[in-house]
Motif scaffolding. Structure first.
Motif, PDB file in Angstrom:
ATOM      1  N   UNK A 129      -0.718   2.510   1.027  1.00 35.11           N
ATOM      2  CA  UNK A 129      -0.361   1.900   2.033  1.00 35.11           C
ATOM      3  C   UNK A 129      -1.233   0.269   2.374  1.00 35.11           C
ATOM      4  N   UNK A 130      -0.531  -0.461   2.738  1.00 36.91           N
ATOM      5  CA  UNK A 130      -1.406  -1.652   3.109  1.00 36.91           C
ATOM      6  C   UNK A 130      -1.415  -1.598   4.802  1.00 36.91           C
ATOM      7  N   UNK A 131      -2.725  -1.582   5.257  1.00 35.75           N
ATOM      8  CA  UNK A 131      -2.970  -1.720   6.731  1.00 35.75           C
ATOM      9  C   UNK A 131      -3.203  -2.890   7.506  1.00 35.75           C
ATOM     10  N   UNK A 132      -3.035  -3.026   8.706  1.00 40.96           N
ATOM     11  CA  UNK A 132      -3.256  -4.447   9.344  1.00 40.96           C
ATOM     12  C   UNK A 132      -2.375  -5.533   8.788  1.00 40.96           C
TER      13      UNK A 132
ATOM     14  N   UNK B  26       2.324  -6.543   8.066  1.00 43.61           N
ATOM     15  CA  UNK B  26       3.587  -6.259   7.897  1.00 43.61           C
ATOM     16  C   UNK B  26       4.199  -6.541   6.637  1.00 43.61           C
ATOM     17  N   UNK B  27       3.218  -7.236   5.733  1.00 43.33           N
ATOM     18  CA  UNK B  27       3.618  -7.506   4.270  1.00 43.33           C
ATOM     19  C   UNK B  27       2.675  -6.930   3.300  1.00 43.33           C
ATOM     20  N   UNK B  28       3.569  -6.157   2.265  1.00 47.16           N
ATOM     21  CA  UNK B  28       2.727  -5.331   1.445  1.00 47.16           C
ATOM     22  C   UNK B  28       1.673  -6.415   0.765  1.00 47.16           C
TER      23      UNK B  28
ATOM     24  N   UNK C  29       1.092  -0.742   9.309  1.00 50.46           N
ATOM     25  CA  UNK C  29       1.096  -0.283   8.120  1.00 50.46           C
ATOM     26  C   UNK C  29       2.291  -0.022   7.300  1.00 50.46           C
ATOM     27  N   UNK C  30       2.318  -0.576   5.981  1.00 47.55           N
ATOM     28  CA  UNK C  30       3.388  -0.624   5.318  1.00 47.55           C
ATOM     29  C   UNK C  30       3.241   0.079   4.029  1.00 47.55           C
ATOM     30  N   UNK C  31       4.136   0.790   3.491  1.00 47.78           N
ATOM     31  CA  UNK C  31       3.951   1.445   2.099  1.00 47.78           C
ATOM     32  C   UNK C  31       3.721   0.433   0.987  1.00 47.78           C
TER      33      UNK C  31
END
Length: 275
Positions: free
Chosen positions: A6-9, A11-13, A270-272
């Protein structure tokens, strides 16, 4: 172990701070988890090592270098991943630094830190940090004195007065690692700039594996909130926004709610990641 990414903090990977997440690491040894974190290569990977309740889990965190007591961005990533399986709502994470309460809704997670604390840097520590970043005492913001701030991990914190000095400083990663290890600091070295009364930008030195500068640091943001309250630099309840990651091409956004007492609340999305 099945590793989610995941990428945290953000909305964009392509932004924020990448984190590895292992939702079932029961029975894994510390050596196994460290090896997985090193293979993943992110600043930290979070491991769910136990499920003592329906929405209560036991956590451990590892960088490619060592176990870390607490990791904010991997906590946010894990909470969003768990909500993807169990639904939005509240969770409790049992961590090495204590219980962390979380709420998750629509891909955003808020965690409440343990009680923050603030301590003085020694003269030697301050000299060491300034020299590491090629700074001098006059570069510091006189309204925001240097301190060690903690809300799970201790973070040495320098606040600069000038945007050009903030954007332009560099550091040797190997030397930064020696400073961290030599002082027993398990997480990042934080350098910040106060752009507006409630808006900060931060850079966090954290040389681990391929990482040298952390793109978004939840525990440092919580520590900053505790620092601002302890030094009377905000009037609680206050909401502080922290921008981070621009300097490494992964911009992120951390929202820090500072209540009059108790733990600091840090919120982010967080987004995958695909890989």
């Amino acid at each position: 172990m099945d590793v989610l990414r995941y990428a945290a903090f953000t909305d964009d990977p392509a932004g924020g701070n990448p984190a590895g997440v292992v939702l079932d690491a029961a029975g894994a040894t510390a050596a196994q988890m460290l090896a997985v974190a090193a293979e993943v290569g992110y600043a930290e990977t979070a491991f769910v090592v136990g499920h003592p309740g329906d929405r209560r889990v036991t956590m451990r965190y590892f960088s490619p270098h060592a176990e870390v007591p607490f990791c904010g961005h991997a906590t946010v990533a894990t909470a969003v991943a768990l909500a993807g399986r169990s639904g939005d709502g509240d969770f409790t994470f049992e961590t090495p630094v204590g219980e962390i309460e979380l709420g998750v809704a629509a891909g955003r997670a808020s965690f409440t830190s343990v009680e923050p604390s603030v301590a003085e840097l020694t003269d030697a520590q301050l000299v060491e940090l300034l020299d590491l970043f090629g700074l001098v005492a006059d570069d510091l913001d006189p309204q925001c004195p240097p301190r060690i701030a903690a809300a799970g991990n201790p973070h040495p914190l320098l606040v600069l007065r000038d945007a050009d000095r903030f954007d332009g400083f560099t550091f040797d990663p190997a030397r930064a690692r020696r400073v961290l290890d030599g002082n027993g600091w398990p997480a990042t070295l934080t350098v910040a700039l106060r752009r507006e009364p409630l808006v900060f930008e931060a850079r966090n030195a954290f040389p681990v594996g391929p990482v040298t500068e952390d793109p978004a640091t939840g525990s440092a943001a919580a520590a900053l909130g505790g620092y601002l309250r302890a030094l009377g630099l905000v009037d609680p309840p206050a909401r502080v926004v922290v921008h981070q990651g621009r300097h490494v091409g992964r911009p992120g956004l951390l929202t820090v709610d500072v209540p009059p007492t108790g733990g600091i609340v840090v919120t982010g999305s967080a987004v995958p990641l695909l890989a």
